[in-house]
Design an enzyme around this catalytic site. Structure first.
Site, PDB file in Angstrom:
ATOM      1  N   HIS A 102       1.179  -0.944   0.033  1.00  0.00           N
ATOM      2  CA  HIS A 102       0.239  -0.233   0.139  1.00  0.00           C
ATOM      3  C   HIS A 102       0.677   1.270   0.106  1.00  0.00           C
ATOM      4  CE1 HIS A 102      -3.296   2.172   0.994  1.00  0.00           C
ATOM      5  NE2 HIS A 102      -2.837   2.813   2.271  1.00  0.00           N
ATOM      6  N   GLU A 103       1.693   1.354   0.844  1.00  0.00           N
ATOM      7  CA  GLU A 103       2.296   2.618   0.678  1.00  0.00           C
ATOM      8  C   GLU A 103       3.383   2.510   0.131  1.00  0.00           C
ATOM      9  OE1 GLU A 103       1.972   4.806   3.394  1.00  0.00           O
ATOM     10  OE2 GLU A 103       0.414   3.996   4.581  1.00  0.00           O
TER      11      GLU A 103
ATOM     12  N   HIS B 270       2.102   4.249  -2.797  1.00  0.00           N
ATOM     13  CA  HIS B 270       1.876   5.772  -2.697  1.00  0.00           C
ATOM     14  C   HIS B 270       2.649   6.396  -3.437  1.00  0.00           C
ATOM     15  CE1 HIS B 270      -2.161   7.115  -0.716  1.00  0.00           C
ATOM     16  NE2 HIS B 270      -1.369   6.345   0.478  1.00  0.00           N
TER      17      HIS B 270
ATOM     18  N   HIS C 104       3.251   6.860  -6.849  1.00  0.00           N
ATOM     19  CA  HIS C 104       2.748   8.268  -7.510  1.00  0.00           C
ATOM     20  C   HIS C 104       3.613   9.379  -6.802  1.00  0.00           C
ATOM     21  CE1 HIS C 104      -1.726   9.912  -6.611  1.00  0.00           C
ATOM     22  NE2 HIS C 104      -1.089  10.124  -7.787  1.00  0.00           N
TER      23      HIS C 104
END
Length: 693
Positions: free
Chosen positions: A470-471, A474, A477
């Site tokens: 998940h991180e 990010h 991104h």
């Protein structure tokens, strides 16, 4: 200070990364002072420019201002979250309101606002390219939402509210960290370790050693420490003791009690919204989000809540049956749920975490995240040893694109420690931009995994592995951002869109192709047996009633607090209790984040009225990954290219709905969320369609 301040000097080392080894606490106050003065002068010059406003002399100039402040603040606040101390916390308490005051001076500068307003009125006639037009639009919205154009009295009050909220948010976060730092459950006797698998015993030994108790075993309030303890400990009395400490962070009645802080923040936010012309703070916050209105967010949350609650109550009955089978004479309590859920998972799927953890090594899962990025986007990762970082446990990698050119520097900081706030997050030491030359990003992932014993590998739960992916989603991104202007770079997007790239990335962890390659035993190196892998994947929707209820309850309380038009001297715990009773919250489940330690919404403004965004983005990620599944190739090059172009590299250069349609070719299907969580067959599933209007 007579010597040069390394915060303000050019950083000339590898990748022009911050020279952390040269920074000391005494550098930050003068560093902030000089950087603030520099930007004040830059802003004054823009506002007083006698030339008519143009994009370049106003928006371009704003984008070029504050370079020194960006550098100082990025270093300071990353350290304040990941490796703080008493000196840094004292500076944080001083600088947070000062920065809020500075921000207000910019956005409430009438001459500056009039220049931006004049440009926005002529936006279609300025000959701007698409990105410039978007940047101007976002600046105008930002000025209006900060109070630009309001009467002097309203602007002064808004500035005061902002400053006070910054002070309170800093105190809230520091109080939670203090409560977490002060607590340690020492497991004194051998019987205190009953039920704990070897990997958890080793982690508890390391936790004790890190806290100055070598030879002992201990559990901290880091999620990666306490959740496994609650999952495996056969000692119900110790589970209760640990759980109560965890649940009562921020409401201990002493100097670190957050109840009055949270209440004042709710009041101030409501007042701020009224000054800006909104009915409530939730209306203000969601007006600039994908959801647009609180009703839209509530519609999604309530439709999911009904099905999740029904599932959770069924789960609770099954856990209660297990208690009875063991001869227990008690009702399942919150400190029992994870323990009996683990037993039930073993019974249903012949699967327990103690069996899977040996195959889920931190280093191999980092490799898996990198491999996935390579297959999707052609990235490769080269570990660096020549860049001094802020902590010995942090690591760094140069990120190289498919053309062989450097794309970013990635820093990973994976282990829990008392100087780090709890949770997991992505941040940046430098954001990508192309204005006045290519500037490559420096992105950091901060997590809180429990360290293993010396020379032992760190073994993760499957939930921990999800957090890592998940991180890293990010991080991608931020690393893949490819825009000119810093105002719309990387993750600077709508709050209920920002979780889409991160949650989407989690899907690749669950693919057999990834697990077969990287889920290998830490001792033998053998891959996870196929039968175990299939049992692991078949259990993905296990306990989803519990998981959805604890999350959705937090999101509903968040929105409820901020939908109060006149909160007055609100008692946040009484409000929480009343709201949960109204919802019919199962007694055996507690909110994932109870109000006095709900850092998402009170340690700053980041997710206030916005915790729902994880679920909103989950519609996008569930629907988005189905595009790859439908193609028959989880790394389909054409779909990955669109994902890169419209999502990971685009920053906020497009409206989120437009960006999603560019990637997917259509609007998202809300039913994908229900399929992902295993709730599609529950009553009322058709009503989710109304939430995306």
């Amino acid at each position: 200070m007579s010597e040069p301040n390394p915060l303000l000097e050019p950083w000339t080392g590898p990748f022009e990364a911050p020279p952390f080894h040269r920074f000391a606490a005494e550098h930050f106050r003068p560093g902030f002072e000089a950087a603030l003065a520099e930007q004040r002068a830059e802003i004054a010059a823009i506002a007083a420019n006698p030339e008519p406003p143009t994009f370049e002399n106003t928006i371009g100039a704003l984008e070029r201002s504050g370079h020194a402040l960006d550098r100082v603040a990025s270093v300071f606040f990353n350290l304040a979250g990941s490796h703080t101390n008493d000196e840094l916390q004292a500076i944080e308490r001083e600088i947070a309101p000062a920065l809020s005051r500075h921000r207000s001076e910019i956005y409430l500068n009438d001459a500056l606002f009039r220049r931006v307003e004049a440009l926005e009125a002529r936006r279609e006639k300025l000959g701007l390219d698409a990105e410039q037009a978007r940047v101007l639009e976002r600046y105008y919205i930002a000025f209006k939402r900060q109070g630009g154009g309001l009467p002097a009295g309203a602007k002064a009050r808004l500035a005061g509210i902002g400053e006070r909220l910054a002070t309170l948010g800093t105190a809230f976060g520091q109080n939670v960290l203090a409560d977490e730092k002060d607590y340690l459950l020492v497991l004194q006797a051998p019987e205190d370790l009953a039920g704990l698998p070897p990997s958890l015993v080793a982690a508890a030994a390391q936790t004790a050693a890190d806290r100055g108790l070598p030879g002992k075993h201990a559990v901290s309030l880091a999620r990666s420490s306490i959740e496994p303890f609650l999952q495996f400990s056969a000692r119900r009395d110790l589970r209760e003791k640990a759980f109560r400490a965890w649940a009562l962070r921020g409401e201990t009645g002493g100097a670190t009690d957050n109840r009055l802080i949270a209440a004042e923040m709710v009041q101030l936010r409501a007042e701020r919204a009224k000054l800006l012309g909104y009915e409530t703070f939730a209306h203000f916050r969601l007006a600039d989000r994908m959801a647009k209105t609180p009703d839209a967010a509530l519609g999604l949350l309530h439709s999911v809540w009904e099905r999740a609650r029904a599932r959770a109550l069924n789960e609770q009955e099954a856990l209660q049956a297990l208690v009875a089978e063991e001869g227990g004479n008690f009702q399942v309590a919150p400190w029992d749920w994870r323990y009996y859920a683990e037993k039930r998972r073993k019974a249903l799927f012949d699967l327990d975490e103690g069996e899977t953890k040996p195959y889920l090594q931190l280093d191999k899962l980092i490799e898996a995240a990198f491999y996935t990025a390579n297959r999707l986007f052609g990235l490769s990762f080269v570990e660096r040893k020549d860049i001094p970082l802020y902590h010995a446990e942090a690591r760094s990698w140069t990120v190289v694109g498919p053309d062989g050119k450097e794309v970013a520097l990635f820093i990973g900081d994976y282990f829990a420690r008392s100087s780090k706030r709890s949770g997991a997050w992505m941040s940046s030491f430098r954001d990508q931009r192309r204005l006045d030359g290519e500037v490559l990003p420096i992105i950091v992932n901060v997590l809180n995994f429990a360290k293993a014993g010396e020379n032992d590998p760190c073994l993760l739960s499957f939930d921990d592995a999800h957090t890592l992916f998940h991180e890293f989603g990010h991080a991608l991104h931020g690393m893949l951002s490819n825009v000119t202007y810093p105002f719309i770079s990387g993750t600077s997007v709508a709050q209920d869109f920002v979780e889409f790239p991160s949650q989407l990335y989690e899907h690749w962890l669950e693919q057999p192709e990834i697990l077969r390659r990287f889920a290998v035993h830490h001792e033998s190196g053998e891959p996870m047996p196929e039968a175990l892998l299939q049992r692991l994947l078949s259990a993905r929707q296990f306990n989803q009633g519990f998981a959805t209820v604890e999350f959705t309850a937090s999101a509903l309380v968040d929105l409820g607090l901020h939908l109060e038009p006149e909160p007055g001297a609100i008692d946040v715990l009484a409000f929480e209790k009343k709201e949960l009773e109204r919802l019919g919250m199962p007694d055996a489940i507690v909110m994932r984040h109870r109000t006095p330690h709900f850092q998402h919404i009170f340690s700053g403004d980041g997710y206030s009225s916005g915790y729902y965004s994880y679920l909103w983005s989950e519609i996008l990620d569930a629907d988005g990954f189905e595009a790859f599944e439908e193609s028959g190739d989880i790394f389909d090059p054409a779909i990955a290219k669109r994902l890169h172009e419209y999502v990971y590299s685009a920053g906020y250069s497009r409206d989120p709905e437009t960006a999603y349609k560019g990637f997917r070719g259509r609007a998202p299907s809300p039913e994908a969320l229900l399929r992902k969580r295993g709730l599609a067959d529950a009553p009322g599933a058709d009503r989710v369609k109304a939430t995306r209007s």
